[in-house]
Design a protein around this motif. Structure first.
Motif, short mmCIF file in Angstrom:
data_model
loop_
_atom_site.label_atom_id
_atom_site.label_comp_id
_atom_site.label_asym_id
_atom_site.label_seq_id
_atom_site.Cartn_x
_atom_site.Cartn_y
_atom_site.Cartn_z
N SER A 1 0.84 -1.20 0.00
CA SER A 1 0.00 0.00 0.00
C SER A 1 0.87 1.24 0.00
O SER A 1 1.94 1.27 0.61
CB SER A 1 -0.90 0.04 1.24
OG SER A 1 -1.88 -0.96 1.16
N VAL A 2 0.39 2.27 -0.70
CA VAL A 2 1.08 3.56 -0.73
C VAL A 2 0.13 4.59 -0.13
O VAL A 2 -0.99 4.74 -0.60
CB VAL A 2 1.47 3.95 -2.17
CG1 VAL A 2 2.11 5.32 -2.19
CG2 VAL A 2 2.38 2.90 -2.77
N ILE A 3 0.60 5.27 0.90
CA ILE A 3 -0.20 6.28 1.58
C ILE A 3 0.57 7.59 1.53
O ILE A 3 1.71 7.65 2.00
CB ILE A 3 -0.49 5.89 3.04
CG1 ILE A 3 -1.24 4.56 3.09
CG2 ILE A 3 -1.28 6.99 3.74
CD1 ILE A 3 -1.32 3.94 4.47
N GLU A 4 -0.05 8.62 0.95
CA GLU A 4 0.57 9.93 0.87
C GLU A 4 -0.34 10.93 1.58
O GLU A 4 -1.53 10.99 1.29
CB GLU A 4 0.76 10.36 -0.58
CG GLU A 4 1.65 9.44 -1.38
CD GLU A 4 1.68 9.80 -2.85
OE1 GLU A 4 1.50 10.99 -3.19
OE2 GLU A 4 1.87 8.89 -3.66
N ILE A 5 0.24 11.71 2.48
CA ILE A 5 -0.50 12.73 3.21
C ILE A 5 0.15 14.07 2.88
O ILE A 5 1.38 14.22 2.97
CB ILE A 5 -0.45 12.49 4.74
CG1 ILE A 5 -1.00 11.10 5.07
CG2 ILE A 5 -1.23 13.57 5.48
CD1 ILE A 5 -0.81 10.69 6.52
N SER A 6 -0.67 15.04 2.48
CA SER A 6 -0.13 16.36 2.14
C SER A 6 0.47 17.02 3.39
O SER A 6 0.18 16.62 4.52
CB SER A 6 -1.22 17.25 1.54
OG SER A 6 -2.18 17.57 2.53
N MET A 7 1.27 18.05 3.18
CA MET A 7 1.93 18.75 4.29
C MET A 7 0.90 19.31 5.27
O MET A 7 1.13 19.31 6.47
CB MET A 7 2.80 19.89 3.76
CG MET A 7 4.02 19.39 3.00
SD MET A 7 5.17 18.48 4.02
CE MET A 7 5.84 19.79 5.00
N THR A 8 -0.23 19.78 4.77
CA THR A 8 -1.27 20.34 5.64
C THR A 8 -2.16 19.26 6.23
O THR A 8 -2.93 19.53 7.15
CB THR A 8 -2.15 21.32 4.86
OG1 THR A 8 -2.76 20.63 3.76
CG2 THR A 8 -1.34 22.51 4.36
N GLY A 9 -2.08 18.06 5.68
CA GLY A 9 -2.92 16.96 6.17
C GLY A 9 -4.34 17.01 5.61
O GLY A 9 -5.18 16.21 6.01
#
Length: 150
Positions: free
Chosen positions: A66-74
């Motif tokens: 799985s690939v999970i990406e969270i932006s800097m602001t969330g």
């Protein structure tokens, strides 16, 4: 069409934090990549909460690839599901949510895993807003047993 464009066109986009766990679980079961935008973007404290990050960690542990990406602001999460592998480990739940918040979605994934699910959850057992262990034991498990899941 480049491969990046193809990937973006296959991604399903949602807005807001509502049904966060269910969106991730259904994406995992269907194998579809999702993007969740505008997560509490108008709040004084925007973005995903610690218990949601904790849930993402748990989901990452029970899947492979799985690939999970969270932006800097969330405020944006991109999730590309991997294979459901299950496993044997301990998960310490955030103090703001009871164990039922984490157990319930794992019960939906467990029948489809490659290995046996054996997760020891540590944390609160009940709250006024989320499923407690009694709900799961007396409400959800009997329904799952009728479908052959024990």
């Amino acid at each position: 069409m480049s491969s990046t464009t193809k990937t973006k066109s296959k991604m399903i986009t949602f807005h807001g934090h509502e049904n966060f766990r269910h969106r991730l679980i259904l994406a995992t079961l269907s194998g579809k990549a999702i993007r969740i935008d505008k997560i509490r973007s108008n709040d004084m404290n925007p973005g995903i909460r610690e218990y949601e990050k904790d849930f993402l960690r748990l989901l990452d542990n029970v899947t492979n690839g799985s690939v999970i990406e969270i932006s800097m602001t969330g405020t944006t999460v991109i999730y590309r599901p991997g294979l459901i592998i299950g496993g044997n480990f301990t998960h310490t739940c955030q103090s703001s949510k009871p164990c039922g918040y984490f157990i319930e979605p794992m019960l939906y994934l467990a029948p489809f895993s490659k290995k046996k699910f054996s997760i020891l959850f540590k944390g609160l057992t009940a709250s006024k807003t989320d499923a407690g262990l009694e709900y799961i034991k007396w409400g959800l498990l009997p329904v799952l047993e009728k479908f052959g899941f024990t």
